[in-house]
Every structure is written in structure tokens, then in C-alpha cells.
Design an enzyme around this catalytic site. Structure first.
Site, mmCIF file in Angstrom:
data_model
loop_
_atom_site.group_PDB
_atom_site.id
_atom_site.type_symbol
_atom_site.label_atom_id
_atom_site.label_comp_id
_atom_site.label_asym_id
_atom_site.label_seq_id
_atom_site.Cartn_x
_atom_site.Cartn_y
_atom_site.Cartn_z
ATOM 1 N N ASN A 13 0.877 -1.170 0.000
ATOM 2 C CA ASN A 13 0.000 0.000 0.000
ATOM 3 C C ASN A 13 0.909 1.213 0.000
ATOM 4 O OD1 ASN A 13 -1.849 2.023 0.430
ATOM 5 N ND2 ASN A 13 -2.170 1.552 2.602
ATOM 6 N N TRP A 14 0.993 1.848 -1.161
ATOM 7 C CA TRP A 14 1.936 2.969 -1.277
ATOM 8 C C TRP A 14 1.416 4.244 -0.627
ATOM 9 C CZ3 TRP A 14 4.264 2.816 -6.955
ATOM 10 C CH2 TRP A 14 5.105 1.696 -7.055
ATOM 11 N N LYS A 15 0.145 4.274 -0.275
ATOM 12 C CA LYS A 15 -0.482 5.470 0.322
ATOM 13 C C LYS A 15 -0.263 6.670 -0.614
ATOM 14 C CE LYS A 15 0.506 3.397 4.760
ATOM 15 N NZ LYS A 15 0.245 3.482 6.177
ATOM 16 N N HIS A 98 -9.396 1.071 4.671
ATOM 17 C CA HIS A 98 -8.123 1.263 5.384
ATOM 18 C C HIS A 98 -8.351 2.214 6.562
ATOM 19 C CE1 HIS A 98 -4.005 2.469 6.222
ATOM 20 N NE2 HIS A 98 -3.637 1.351 5.618
ATOM 21 N N GLU A 100 -6.731 4.601 7.652
ATOM 22 C CA GLU A 100 -6.505 6.027 7.367
ATOM 23 C C GLU A 100 -7.727 6.636 6.689
ATOM 24 O OE1 GLU A 100 -2.755 5.535 5.357
ATOM 25 O OE2 GLU A 100 -1.863 4.893 7.254
ATOM 26 N N GLU A 170 -5.598 -5.235 10.469
ATOM 27 C CA GLU A 170 -4.602 -4.191 10.674
ATOM 28 C C GLU A 170 -4.894 -3.442 11.972
ATOM 29 O OE1 GLU A 170 -2.493 -3.065 6.828
ATOM 30 O OE2 GLU A 170 -4.155 -1.696 7.066
ATOM 31 N N GLY A 176 2.060 2.162 10.519
ATOM 32 C CA GLY A 176 2.950 3.305 10.333
ATOM 33 C C GLY A 176 3.631 3.769 11.606
ATOM 34 N N SER A 216 3.207 -2.315 10.246
ATOM 35 C CA SER A 216 4.663 -2.299 10.446
ATOM 36 C C SER A 216 5.310 -3.653 10.164
ATOM 37 C CB SER A 216 5.008 -1.792 11.853
ATOM 38 O OG SER A 216 4.524 -0.470 12.047
ATOM 39 N N GLY A 237 2.752 -1.243 4.235
ATOM 40 C CA GLY A 237 2.830 0.182 3.913
ATOM 41 C C GLY A 237 4.279 0.578 3.645
ATOM 42 N N GLY A 238 4.924 1.108 4.666
ATOM 43 C CA GLY A 238 6.275 1.671 4.521
ATOM 44 C C GLY A 238 7.252 0.761 3.784
#
Ligand code: PEP
Length: 255
Positions: A13-15, A98, A100, A170, A176, A216, A237-238
Site C-alpha cells: 500500500n503505497w499510500k 483502510h 486512514e 490491521e 505506520g 509495520s 505500507g512503509g
């Protein structure tokens, strides 16, 4: 419990990261590193990166996803994108719900359900996100919350359509933050989600649903998390923004 009944899926997930040129460069870097994967590999990218990403991924084992989708087919919904529009540009997967989106953009369990049904009706595969906040965990609501979120999101989704749903557990406190759930916490959370699916569709169906862990996950902790019986993959993500790290996670899921 038989993990072999389920597809292992590692999804990035590149956000809100990467321009189209950067997306192309990152996918070109990733392609040889994940070419031997024995799991499904998906990259969910910002809308504007989709053409560059599908072009770069063409002919490889990397599938492209979007990070959200609207539930209406068309109309006066400024800034939104429909499921058919995503299909038309080669998108195969879409992340829905998600944390976010829930936290910053007013996403509710009801709109998550509407988006899920619209995406499935259009032939997209859904990566449905559920997870508790730290406060909810500390109050002892994790299991009830995961059951509630899962059941509402899947209301009206048939057992046949469920074959195109991946669920990502999640925990919000792990996304994150660099704080990962322990292997046991991830397995337990994924198990709660699987129980909710079993209550709605039966145990046999629940055994076949891919449930990812997300929060994470990285090159160092992926192997332990993915070794757990209920953890069928990861939403990353990251670490999905770094080709080397992402490929280590893909390798861990390929064992
Ligand atoms: C995510 O965005 O779904 C996620 C799990 O992010 P991170 O891996 O950075 O925690």
C-alpha cells in the site's frame, strides 16, 4: 486448520507516495526481485500512478491495485473514482476500509460495505481492512470489534463473491508506527476475523479466505508473522516503498 487451502498474498500500500515516473522506476526495480514468488504479489498505488504502474508491471507477476473506490457507478461525486473506471485502466485489486480512510476521511462500516459490494460487482478483488484502535484493545473490545467490522463489511456479499475478498487485519496502533503486533497477537486477531467469517458463511468457507496481517510488517519481522497459521499474507505500507525490503517479505511468504 490448513494454510494450503488459502492463497498467500503480499500487497503493498503505497499510500500518498510516488509520482508516475517514480512508480515506474520502483516497479522496474521490484520485478526481478519478486519474479520467483510463490505467493500473489500486489501493489496498490495512488490513482494517478495506475497507468504507469500497469504498464511497468505488464508481463510480470505483479498485479496492480487501487487504494480506494467509490460505491456509485457515476454521477456528482467530485474527486471520486468508480469501480468500472478502475477496471477500465487495468486495476485488479482495491483496498477498502483502510484505517486512514476511516480516521481522516469519514469512512464508516456502512460505506465500507457499499464500496465492497460495488467493487465485487465490477469484478475487482477486494482487500478489506479491519482493525482495532489501541483504546479499543485496552478496553477489551478487540474480538467484538473485529467481528462487527467484518460482518458489516460483508453484509450482502455472497459466498461466491467472497472468493474475491482478502481481509487484512490491521491493528490501528501498529500502522505506520513501527510498533508491530507480536506474532501471537497477529495470529489471534486474524483468528477472530476468521471466526467472524465462519459465523456468517460456515467454517469450510472461512478456511479458504486469505487473511493478511498489516501493521509495520517489515523485512525483519515478516517471517515470524507469516509463520502463524492464521496469517496468510501481509498488507505492507512503509516497507513496500523499498524494493529490497518488499522482496524479502515476498520471499518469506513464498516458503
Ligand atoms: C498499511 O498502510 O496498511 C500499513 C500496514 O502500513 P505500515 O506497513 O507502514 O504500518
Amino acid at each position: 486448520m490448513d494454510k494450503a487451502k488459502r492463497a498467500a498474498v503480499i500487497a503493498g500500500n503505497w499510500k500518498m507516495n510516488k509520482t508516475p515516473a517514480e512508480a515506474k522506476a520502483l516497479i522496474e526495480e521490484m520485478k526481478p526481485l519478486v519474479a520467483d514468488a510463490k505467493c500473489d504479489v500486489v501493489l496498490c498505488v495512488p490513482y494517478v500512478d495506475i497507468p504507469a504502474a500497469t504498464e511497468a508491471a505488464a508481463g510480470s507477476n505483479i498485479k496492480i491495485g487501487a487504494e480506494n473506490v467509490h460505491f456509485k457507478a457515476s454521477g456528482a461525486y467530485t474527486g471520486e473514482v468508480s469501480a468500472d473506471m478502475l477496471k477500465a485502466v487495468g486495476v485488479e485489486y482495491v483496498i477498502i476500509g483502510h484505517s486512514e480512510r476511516r480516521q481522516y476521511f469519514g469512512e464508516t462500516d456502512q460505506t465500507v460495505n457499499l464500496r465492497t459490494k460495488a467493487a465485487l460487482d465490477a469484478g475487482l478483488k477486494v482487500i478489506l481492512c479491519v482493525g482495532e484502535t489501541l483504546e479499543q484493545r485496552e478496553l477489551g473490545y478487540t474480538e467484538a470489534l473485529l467481528e462487527y467490522q467484518t460482518k458489516i463489511a460483508l453484509t450482502g456479499v455472497t459466498a461466491e463473491q467472497l472468493k474475491n475478498v482478502i481481509i487484512a487485519y490491521e491493528p490501528v496502533w501498529a500502522i505506520g508506527t513501527g510498533v508491530t503486533a507480536t506474532d501471537e497477537q497477529a495470529d489471534e486477531g486474524n483468528g477472530f476475523v476468521r471466526n467472524a467469517v465462519a459465523a456468517a458463511y460456515g467454517a469450510d468457507v472461512a478456511e479458504t479466505v486469505t487473511i493478511q496481517y498489516g501493521g509495520s510488517m517489515n523485512a525483519k519481522n515478516a517471517e515470524g508473522l507469516l509463520s502463524k497459521v492464521n496469517v496468510d499474507g501481509g498488507l505492507i505500507g512503509g516497507a513496500s516503498l523499498k524494493a529490497a525490503d518488499f522482496s524479502v517479505i515476498v520471499k518469506a511468504a513464498s516458503k
